[in-house]
Design a protein around this motif. Structure first.
Motif, PDB file in Angstrom:
ATOM      1  N   UNK A   1       0.835  -1.156  -0.023  1.00  0.00           N
ATOM      2  CA  UNK A   1       0.222  -0.007  -0.055  1.00  0.00           C
ATOM      3  C   UNK A   1       0.720   1.044   0.033  1.00  0.00           C
ATOM      4  N   UNK A   2       2.070   1.109   0.368  1.00  0.00           N
ATOM      5  CA  UNK A   2       3.110   2.169   0.503  1.00  0.00           C
ATOM      6  C   UNK A   2       3.845   2.644  -0.768  1.00  0.00           C
ATOM      7  N   UNK A   3       3.566   1.661  -1.563  1.00  0.00           N
ATOM      8  CA  UNK A   3       4.349   1.669  -2.793  1.00  0.00           C
ATOM      9  C   UNK A   3       3.798   2.972  -3.720  1.00  0.00           C
ATOM     10  N   UNK A   4       4.724   3.563  -4.427  1.00  0.00           N
ATOM     11  CA  UNK A   4       4.202   4.806  -5.538  1.00  0.00           C
ATOM     12  C   UNK A   4       5.169   4.722  -6.622  1.00  0.00           C
ATOM     13  N   UNK A   5       4.666   4.965  -7.816  1.00  0.00           N
ATOM     14  CA  UNK A   5       5.419   4.857  -9.069  1.00  0.00           C
ATOM     15  C   UNK A   5       5.310   6.091  -9.965  1.00  0.00           C
ATOM     16  N   UNK A   6       6.331   6.408 -10.391  1.00  0.00           N
ATOM     17  CA  UNK A   6       6.349   7.641 -11.376  1.00  0.00           C
ATOM     18  C   UNK A   6       7.477   7.764 -12.237  1.00  0.00           C
ATOM     19  N   UNK A   7       7.548   8.626 -13.156  1.00  0.00           N
ATOM     20  CA  UNK A   7       8.680   8.774 -14.191  1.00  0.00           C
ATOM     21  C   UNK A   7       8.938  10.483 -14.058  1.00  0.00           C
ATOM     22  N   UNK A   8       9.736  10.827 -13.097  1.00  0.00           N
ATOM     23  CA  UNK A   8      10.137  12.115 -12.896  1.00  0.00           C
ATOM     24  C   UNK A   8      10.993  12.881 -14.121  1.00  0.00           C
ATOM     25  N   UNK A   9      11.484  11.800 -14.914  1.00  0.00           N
ATOM     26  CA  UNK A   9      12.419  12.308 -15.961  1.00  0.00           C
ATOM     27  C   UNK A   9      12.165  13.565 -16.456  1.00  0.00           C
ATOM     28  N   UNK A  10      11.026  13.708 -17.266  1.00  0.00           N
ATOM     29  CA  UNK A  10      10.894  14.800 -18.044  1.00  0.00           C
ATOM     30  C   UNK A  10      10.966  16.021 -17.142  1.00  0.00           C
ATOM     31  N   UNK A  11      10.631  16.112 -15.879  1.00  0.00           N
ATOM     32  CA  UNK A  11      10.944  17.221 -14.818  1.00  0.00           C
ATOM     33  C   UNK A  11      12.328  17.457 -14.709  1.00  0.00           C
TER      34      UNK A  11
ATOM     35  N   UNK B   1       1.429   5.084 -21.002  1.00  0.00           N
ATOM     36  CA  UNK B   1       2.840   5.452 -20.970  1.00  0.00           C
ATOM     37  C   UNK B   1       3.015   6.939 -21.379  1.00  0.00           C
ATOM     38  N   UNK B   2       2.293   7.726 -22.297  1.00  0.00           N
ATOM     39  CA  UNK B   2       2.456   9.152 -22.472  1.00  0.00           C
ATOM     40  C   UNK B   2       2.226   9.818 -21.403  1.00  0.00           C
ATOM     41  N   UNK B   3       0.823   9.571 -20.712  1.00  0.00           N
ATOM     42  CA  UNK B   3       0.517   9.877 -19.524  1.00  0.00           C
ATOM     43  C   UNK B   3       1.308  10.253 -18.407  1.00  0.00           C
ATOM     44  N   UNK B   4       1.852   9.107 -17.982  1.00  0.00           N
ATOM     45  CA  UNK B   4       2.798   8.847 -16.887  1.00  0.00           C
ATOM     46  C   UNK B   4       4.100   9.644 -17.199  1.00  0.00           C
ATOM     47  N   UNK B   5       4.736   9.314 -18.409  1.00  0.00           N
ATOM     48  CA  UNK B   5       5.884   9.803 -18.641  1.00  0.00           C
ATOM     49  C   UNK B   5       5.955  11.442 -19.174  1.00  0.00           C
ATOM     50  N   UNK B   6       5.039  11.745 -19.750  1.00  0.00           N
ATOM     51  CA  UNK B   6       4.942  13.313 -19.948  1.00  0.00           C
ATOM     52  C   UNK B   6       4.366  14.286 -18.817  1.00  0.00           C
ATOM     53  N   UNK B   7       3.694  13.628 -18.032  1.00  0.00           N
ATOM     54  CA  UNK B   7       3.351  14.670 -16.642  1.00  0.00           C
ATOM     55  C   UNK B   7       4.049  14.319 -15.530  1.00  0.00           C
ATOM     56  N   UNK B   8       4.938  13.072 -15.323  1.00  0.00           N
ATOM     57  CA  UNK B   8       5.549  12.838 -14.414  1.00  0.00           C
ATOM     58  C   UNK B   8       4.828  12.618 -12.974  1.00  0.00           C
ATOM     59  N   UNK B   9       3.552  12.403 -13.162  1.00  0.00           N
ATOM     60  CA  UNK B   9       2.580  12.252 -12.142  1.00  0.00           C
ATOM     61  C   UNK B   9       2.977  11.011 -11.252  1.00  0.00           C
ATOM     62  N   UNK B  10       2.799  11.030  -9.955  1.00  0.00           N
ATOM     63  CA  UNK B  10       3.026   9.935  -9.179  1.00  0.00           C
ATOM     64  C   UNK B  10       1.865   9.124  -9.065  1.00  0.00           C
ATOM     65  N   UNK B  11       1.560   8.011  -9.056  1.00  0.00           N
ATOM     66  CA  UNK B  11       0.591   7.042  -8.720  1.00  0.00           C
ATOM     67  C   UNK B  11       0.702   6.184  -7.875  1.00  0.00           C
ATOM     68  N   UNK B  12      -0.266   5.757  -6.938  1.00  0.00           N
ATOM     69  CA  UNK B  12      -0.185   4.749  -5.747  1.00  0.00           C
ATOM     70  C   UNK B  12      -0.583   3.572  -6.327  1.00  0.00           C
TER      71      UNK B  12
END
Ligand code: COA
Length: 259
Positions: free
Chosen positions: A124-134, A156-167
Motif C-alpha cells: 500500500x506504501x508503494x508509489x510509481x512515477x517517471x520524474x524524468x521529463x521534470x 505511457x504518454x500520460x505517466x512519462x509526459x506528466x511525471x505524475x506519481x501514482x499509488x
C-alpha cells in the motif's frame, strides 16, 4: 557486495537493493553488482524464482542516481542508458520468473527495474512515477518501451509526459501491478507466490517464460512456432512423463525433479 544482499532458501532467491543513503538509487556500482549477482544466479539450478525488493520501508528504488548523471555529456548518457538496459534485459531474460516486491518509491529507474520483472507485487506504501521529463530527460532504462507494451501507449504518454506519481491501487487498475498487499505482508506474499511457481515443473516454467517474453518481440505466426518449440522441449523431460502418467494413474506426484 556492498549494495546487494542475497538470501537463498527453498528454491527462492531474495535480492535486496540496499543503499540507504540514496533511497536505493541506482548508481554505476549498484548496476555493476546487480549484473554480477544476476550472472551468478542464472547458473544456479536450485533457484526456481527470484524476488527483487528494496531495503527499508521507504523505497524500492528511487531512480537512477541523479548526482552521477548531472554532468554527463550525450555519449556518456547513451553509454549509461546502454549499461542500464543491459541490466534490465538480464532481468527480463532471466531464466526463471522474477517477482518485484515494490515496498515504497519506484521512481524512474526504479519503476523501470520493476517493469523489467515478470510479476509485480506492491505494498500500500508503494508509489510509481517517471520524474524524468521534470529533470530534462527521458526514461533511459527501458521505461518508454516496457510501459507502452504493458499498459498501452496512452498510459505511457500520460505517466512519462506528466511525471505524475501514482499509488499502488492505481498501478493495479492500470495493469502495472498484479496485486497490492499491506506493507508487512509484502515479502511473505512474494515468497508464497515464488514457492507456488517453484512447485511447478521447472522446465515447463522456464519454457513458458521464454515463449511469453521472446514471443512478444515476434509476429504471431513466429510466436506460435516458438511456442511449438517450447512445448516440444517439455516432452524431453522426466517430469512431463511422470506428471502425465501419474495423472492417468490417479496418483498426483509430490514433487518435480527439474529435468
Ligand atoms: N539520485 C540520487 N540521490 C537520490 C535519489 C536519486 N534518484 N533519490 C533520492 N536521493 C537521495 C537524496 O538526494 C537524499 O540525499 P541526502 O540525504 O544526501 O540529501 C536522500 O536520497 C533522501 O532523499 P530526500 O529527497 O531527502 O527524501 P524525501 O523523503 O524528501 O523525498 C523522494 C523522497 C524519493 C521523493 C525524493 O528523494 C526524490 O524525488 N528523488 C528523486 C527521484 C527521481 O527523480 N528519480 C528519477 C531519476 S531519473
Amino acid at each position: 557486495m556492498t549494495y546487494i544482499k542475497l538470501e537463498k532458501a527453498d528454491g527462492l532467491a531474495l535480492l535486496t537493493i540496499d543503499r540507504p543513503e540514496g533511497l536505493n538509487a541506482l548508481n554505476r556500482e549498484v548496476l555493476r553488482e546487480l549484473t554480477q549477482v544476476l550472472l551468478d544466479l542464472a547458473d544456479d539450478d536450485q533457484v526456481r524464482a527470484l524476488i527483487i525488493t528494496g531495503a527499508g520501508d521507504r523505497a524500492f528504488v528511487a531512480g537512477a542516481d541523479i548526482a552521477e548523471m548531472v554532468d554527463m555529456d550525450r555519449s556518456e548518457a547513451e553509454m549509461f542508458a546502454r549499461f542500464g538496459n543491459r541490466v534490465m534485459n538480464q532481468i527480463s531474460s532471466f531464466p526463471v520468473p522474477v517477482i518485484a516486491a515494490v515496498n515504497g518509491y519506484a521512481l524512474g529507474g526504479g519503476f523501470e527495474l520493476a517493469l523489467a520483472c515478470d510479476l509485480r507485487l506492491a505494498s500500500q506504501k508503494a508509489s510509481f512515477a517517471f520524474p524524468e521529463t521534470g529533470l530534462g530527460i527521458t526514461p533511459g532504462f527501458g521505461g518508454t518501451q516496457r510501459l507502452a507494451r504493458l499498459a498501452g501507449p496512452m498510459t505511457a504518454m500520460d505517466l512519462i509526459m506528466t511525471g505524475r506519481r501514482i499509488k499502488a491501487d492505481e498501478a493495479r487498475a492500470l495493469g502495472i501491478v498484479m496485486e497490492v498487499t499491506d506493507q508487512e505482508q509484502l515479502l511473505d506474499r512474494a515468497r508464497e507466490l515464488g514457492r507456488t511457481i517453484a512447485s511447478e515443473a521447472p522446465v515447463a516454467v522456464r519454457e513458458a517464460k521464454r515463449a511469453i517474453m521472446q514471443g512478444l518481440d515476434l509476429i504471431l505466426v513466429e510466436g506460435l512456432t516458438l511456442e511449438e518449440v517450447c512445448f516440444g522441449r517439455c516432452f524431453e523431460t522426466k517430469d512431463q512423463k511422470r506428471a502425465m502418467t501419474s495423472f492417468l494413474n490417479k496418483e498426483p506426484i509430490e514433487e518435480f525433479e527439474g529435468e
